[in-house]
Write a protein that holds these residues in place. Structure first.
Motif, short mmCIF file in Angstrom:
data_model
loop_
_atom_site.label_atom_id
_atom_site.label_comp_id
_atom_site.label_asym_id
_atom_site.label_seq_id
_atom_site.Cartn_x
_atom_site.Cartn_y
_atom_site.Cartn_z
N PHE A 112 0.85 -1.19 0.00
CA PHE A 112 0.00 0.00 0.00
C PHE A 112 0.88 1.24 0.00
N LEU A 113 0.52 2.24 -0.83
CA LEU A 113 1.34 3.45 -0.98
C LEU A 113 0.50 4.71 -0.77
N ASP A 114 1.19 5.78 -0.36
CA ASP A 114 0.48 7.03 -0.15
C ASP A 114 0.47 7.86 -1.44
N ARG A 115 0.01 9.09 -1.35
CA ARG A 115 -0.16 9.92 -2.54
C ARG A 115 1.14 10.46 -3.09
N GLN A 116 2.25 10.24 -2.37
CA GLN A 116 3.55 10.65 -2.87
C GLN A 116 4.39 9.46 -3.30
N GLY A 117 3.79 8.29 -3.39
CA GLY A 117 4.51 7.10 -3.82
C GLY A 117 5.37 6.48 -2.74
N GLN A 118 5.15 6.84 -1.48
CA GLN A 118 5.91 6.26 -0.38
C GLN A 118 5.15 5.08 0.21
N PRO A 119 5.86 4.00 0.57
CA PRO A 119 5.17 2.83 1.13
C PRO A 119 4.61 3.10 2.51
N LEU A 120 3.38 2.67 2.73
CA LEU A 120 2.74 2.79 4.03
C LEU A 120 2.82 1.47 4.79
N GLN A 121 2.38 0.42 4.11
CA GLN A 121 2.32 -0.88 4.78
C GLN A 121 2.41 -2.00 3.75
N GLN A 122 3.07 -3.07 4.15
CA GLN A 122 3.17 -4.29 3.34
C GLN A 122 2.45 -5.39 4.09
N VAL A 123 1.58 -6.10 3.39
CA VAL A 123 0.80 -7.18 4.00
C VAL A 123 1.11 -8.46 3.24
N ALA A 124 1.74 -9.43 3.91
CA ALA A 124 2.11 -10.69 3.28
C ALA A 124 1.29 -11.81 3.91
N VAL A 125 0.76 -12.68 3.07
CA VAL A 125 0.00 -13.83 3.55
C VAL A 125 0.99 -14.84 4.14
N ALA A 126 0.75 -15.24 5.38
CA ALA A 126 1.62 -16.21 6.03
C ALA A 126 1.54 -17.55 5.29
N PRO A 127 2.63 -18.32 5.28
CA PRO A 127 2.60 -19.64 4.62
C PRO A 127 1.46 -20.51 5.15
N ASP A 128 0.86 -21.25 4.26
CA ASP A 128 -0.24 -22.17 4.61
C ASP A 128 -1.43 -21.45 5.21
N SER A 129 -1.66 -20.21 4.77
CA SER A 129 -2.79 -19.45 5.30
C SER A 129 -3.55 -18.81 4.14
N GLY A 130 -4.84 -18.61 4.33
CA GLY A 130 -5.64 -17.84 3.40
C GLY A 130 -6.17 -18.57 2.20
N GLY A 131 -5.68 -19.78 1.91
CA GLY A 131 -6.17 -20.52 0.75
C GLY A 131 -6.01 -19.72 -0.53
N LEU A 132 -7.08 -19.62 -1.30
CA LEU A 132 -7.07 -18.89 -2.57
C LEU A 132 -7.58 -17.45 -2.42
N ALA A 133 -7.77 -17.01 -1.19
CA ALA A 133 -8.35 -15.68 -0.97
C ALA A 133 -7.48 -14.58 -1.57
N PHE A 134 -6.16 -14.71 -1.50
CA PHE A 134 -5.26 -13.69 -2.06
C PHE A 134 -5.45 -13.60 -3.57
N GLU A 135 -5.44 -14.75 -4.25
CA GLU A 135 -5.59 -14.76 -5.71
C GLU A 135 -6.96 -14.22 -6.11
N GLU A 136 -8.00 -14.57 -5.36
CA GLU A 136 -9.34 -14.08 -5.68
C GLU A 136 -9.42 -12.56 -5.52
#
Length: 320
Positions: A112-136
């Motif tokens: 996720f980035l702000d209006r100046q192109g600076q990163p705010l937050q990175q969200v990574a799916v933990a291994p073996d979590s979330g199933g296909l929800a990320f791809e969907e």
């Protein structure tokens, strides 16, 4: 009242440029609807969330809640620890999906980035979590343009050269009862905190030596004392209370840990350190605040379990 113009902020971060080089391959551009994507994060299960700021980085294992409009915050409380995360949704601008490892970004993550192109937050799916929800989620929010990032431009920063009489500044400082009041005081200098702190007497803001911060962190760890560390950026503010581990040094970086949360403070970014005294709930609250070379906020360290024990710790550690 005269106004001084500062140089524009950088148009894009190095992290965003790395993503731009992999766009359409390992990285996909999602629709510029970060709030809709934030509301869907609860479906992804266990996450590794990294919050960026100018001089620090915090990574933690967590689950995002099911956000609703007007309630952009989360809080969790454990044994001697507390986390509060507040989001400023107006600052969240664009989102990238990382399919395969790109630079420091892991696979199956969102940036996720702000209006100046600076990163705010990175969200990574933990291994073996979330199933296909990320791809969907990626398929549902895919942007039609996968050739350009539409990088935003930086905005000039303005600074008022006069803040008013000293007596008026200190009166308003002493009368500030919460963060909103203090924010209004800072607005007089367009959030250039160093200008404000240098304008008041030492009883309000006193500069201390940079060696104070590692001394306080080390002493707090040796006493098993909890402290509250607040960091953040334009879109996220994190306040974490915990009995942090002893500082571990790697070059200029100071690493702290507690119960799955990892904090990295870049001491090379800290240009000045201030001891502040502000009104709190029925008492005067003391804090240490680090600023960068431009006088911008980096992080704040304050009491974790009691103001009296915290002041005792500072008396033994602060280097004037």
């Amino acid at each position: 009242m005269s106004v001084m113009t500062w140089p524009s902020a950088p148009a894009a971060s190095p992290l965003l440029r790395q993503c731009g080089a992999a766009l359409g391959d390992r990285v996909l551009r999602l629709q510029d609807e970060p709030l809709a994507i934030l509301k869907a994060l609860y479906r992804l299960g266990a996450l590794v969330v990294t919050t960026f700021s100018a001089g620090s980085k915090v990574s933690q294992n967590m689950h995002y809640p099911a956000f609703s409009d007007g309630e952009w915050w989360l809080e969790s409380v454990g044994d001697r620890c507390r986390l509060r995360q507040s989001l400023q949704p107006a600052q969240w601008h664009s989102v990238l999906a990382v399919l395969e490892p790109t630079g420091p970004l892991p696979a199956r993550s969102l940036l996720f980035l702000d209006r100046q192109g600076q990163p705010l937050q990175q969200v990574a799916v933990a291994p073996d979590s979330g199933g296909l929800a990320f791809e969907e989620l990626v398929c549902a929010m895919l942007h039609p343009d996968q050739k350009s990032l539409n990088l935003p431009c930086g905005f000039p920063r303005l600074l008022r050269s006069k803040l008013g009489p000293l007596s008026e500044l200190e009166r308003d400082w002493a009368g500030s009862h919460d963060d909103e009041d203090f924010t209004q005081l800072l607005a007089r200098c367009h959030d250039q905190r160093s200008v404000l702190y240098e304008s008041v007497r030492d009883s309000f803001a006193c500069q201390v030596r940079a060696e104070t911060l590692p001394a306080v962190l080390g002493e707090a760890a040796s006493r098993d004392s909890a402290t509250t560390l607040c960091i953040g950026n334009q879109g996220v503010r994190l306040c974490m209370t915990a009995p942090w581990s002893s500082p571990r040094w790697q070059g200029n970086h100071c690493h702290l840990a507690h119960n799955g949360a990892l904090v990295s403070l870049d001491m090379s970014q800290m240009h000045s350190l201030w001891r502040l005294r502000k009104p709190g709930e029925g008492q005067v609250v003391t804090a240490l605040e680090a600023l960068d070379e431009q006088g911008d906020w980096l992080w704040t360290l304050s009491a974790g379990e009691g103001e009296a024990s915290w002041r005792e710790l500072l008396r033994d550690s602060v280097i004037r």
